[in-house]
Design a protein around this motif. Structure first.
Motif, PDB file in Angstrom:
ATOM      1  N   THR A  63       0.827  -1.197   0.000  1.00 54.76           N
ATOM      2  CA  THR A  63       0.000   0.000   0.000  1.00 54.76           C
ATOM      3  C   THR A  63       0.865   1.250   0.000  1.00 54.76           C
ATOM      4  N   THR A  80      -3.125   3.576  -2.918  1.00 54.47           N
ATOM      5  CA  THR A  80      -3.032   2.540  -3.942  1.00 54.47           C
ATOM      6  C   THR A  80      -2.543   1.237  -3.333  1.00 54.47           C
ATOM      7  N   SER A  82      -0.598  -2.046  -4.759  1.00 54.08           N
ATOM      8  CA  SER A  82       0.042  -2.647  -5.926  1.00 54.08           C
ATOM      9  C   SER A  82      -0.353  -4.108  -6.076  1.00 54.08           C
ATOM     10  N   TRP A  93      -4.937  -1.689  -7.331  1.00 56.29           N
ATOM     11  CA  TRP A  93      -6.198  -1.033  -7.000  1.00 56.29           C
ATOM     12  C   TRP A  93      -5.957   0.376  -6.493  1.00 56.29           C
ATOM     13  N   ILE A  94      -6.905   1.234  -6.733  1.00 61.00           N
ATOM     14  CA  ILE A  94      -6.986   2.515  -6.045  1.00 61.00           C
ATOM     15  C   ILE A  94      -7.976   2.288  -4.915  1.00 61.00           C
ATOM     16  N   VAL A 116      -2.100   9.206 -10.690  1.00 65.80           N
ATOM     17  CA  VAL A 116      -2.058   7.858 -10.105  1.00 65.80           C
ATOM     18  C   VAL A 116      -1.959   6.823 -11.224  1.00 65.80           C
ATOM     19  N   GLU A 117      -2.760   6.995 -12.268  1.00 68.24           N
ATOM     20  CA  GLU A 117      -2.691   6.072 -13.405  1.00 68.24           C
ATOM     21  C   GLU A 117      -1.298   6.091 -14.033  1.00 68.24           C
ATOM     22  N   LEU A 120       1.121   4.135 -11.855  1.00 70.29           N
ATOM     23  CA  LEU A 120       0.932   2.686 -11.980  1.00 70.29           C
ATOM     24  C   LEU A 120       1.426   2.187 -13.340  1.00 70.29           C
ATOM     25  N   VAL A 128      -5.919  -1.027 -13.949  1.00 70.41           N
ATOM     26  CA  VAL A 128      -6.114  -0.716 -12.538  1.00 70.41           C
ATOM     27  C   VAL A 128      -7.587  -0.887 -12.211  1.00 70.41           C
ATOM     28  N   LEU A 130     -10.797  -0.366  -9.045  1.00 66.02           N
ATOM     29  CA  LEU A 130     -11.251   0.302  -7.829  1.00 66.02           C
ATOM     30  C   LEU A 130     -12.676  -0.122  -7.567  1.00 66.02           C
TER      31      LEU A 130
END
Length: 176
Positions: A63, A80, A82, A93-94, A116-117, A120, A128, A130
């Motif tokens: 995390t 996030t 991983s 995941w977010i 964030v994208e 990742l 990703v 969520l």
């Protein structure tokens, strides 16, 4: 806007000024917290509660808590994962993306999501996921406007709340 990973002090605490900033951000989003049930009193969120939530998040080995800053001010936060605890969920995941409520509608959420994208993607991930609470219509509208697609409905791991699972490819066509 830039992302600054949140780090605990050597004693495992959040630095006081950072905790004050993050608490103010959480407090500003009382409507979301009333919906989520994450805090016993969404209108009375206290620093020690936020510190406990963030310490719990940071205790996970996969995390990362990211603070979004613009012009020196904290405008948002993203959490996030991983690796999701469920091995069947192979995408990162977010876990949370939240912008100071006084700044909603100004594009900060879109920029934070894009950063964030990008992060990742740079780490080699191709998609990703969520979860959006079933009753969070504004959240669902936000994510679908950004190109996210619903792939599942399930209850969340923490509190068993009904959620919609969304996914977004980060490169090429969506393999799911």
């Amino acid at each position: 806007m830039f992302l600054d990973p949140l780090r605990l002090s050597p004693d495992g605490d959040l630095p006081g000024p950072v905790l004050t900033e993050v608490t103010a951000l959480y407090v500003s989003n009382h409507a979301f917290h009333a919906l989520s049930g994450d805090f016993p009193d969404p209108y009375g969120i206290r620093p020690e509660q936020v510190a406990a939530v963030l310490a719990h998040e940071l205790s996970g080995p996969h995390t990362e808590v990211l603070l979004a800053r613009e012009a020196g001010l904290l405008v948002g936060i993203a959490v996030t994962l991983s690796e999701h605890p469920d091995p069947a969920d192979y995408d990162p995941w977010i876990g949370l993306l939240m912008v100071d409520a006084s700044l909603h509608g100004r594009g900060h959420g879109r920029r934070l999501a894009a950063l964030v994208e990008d992060r990742l993607r740079a780490a080699g991930h191709t998609a990703v996921r969520l979860a959006v609470l079933e009753d969070n219509a504004p959240g669902l509208a936000f994510w679908t406007a950004l190109g996210w697609t619903e792939i599942d409905r399930r209850r969340d791991h923490g509190l068993g709340r009904p959620c919609r699972v969304l996914r977004k490819p980060l490169t090429g066509p969506d393999p799911a």
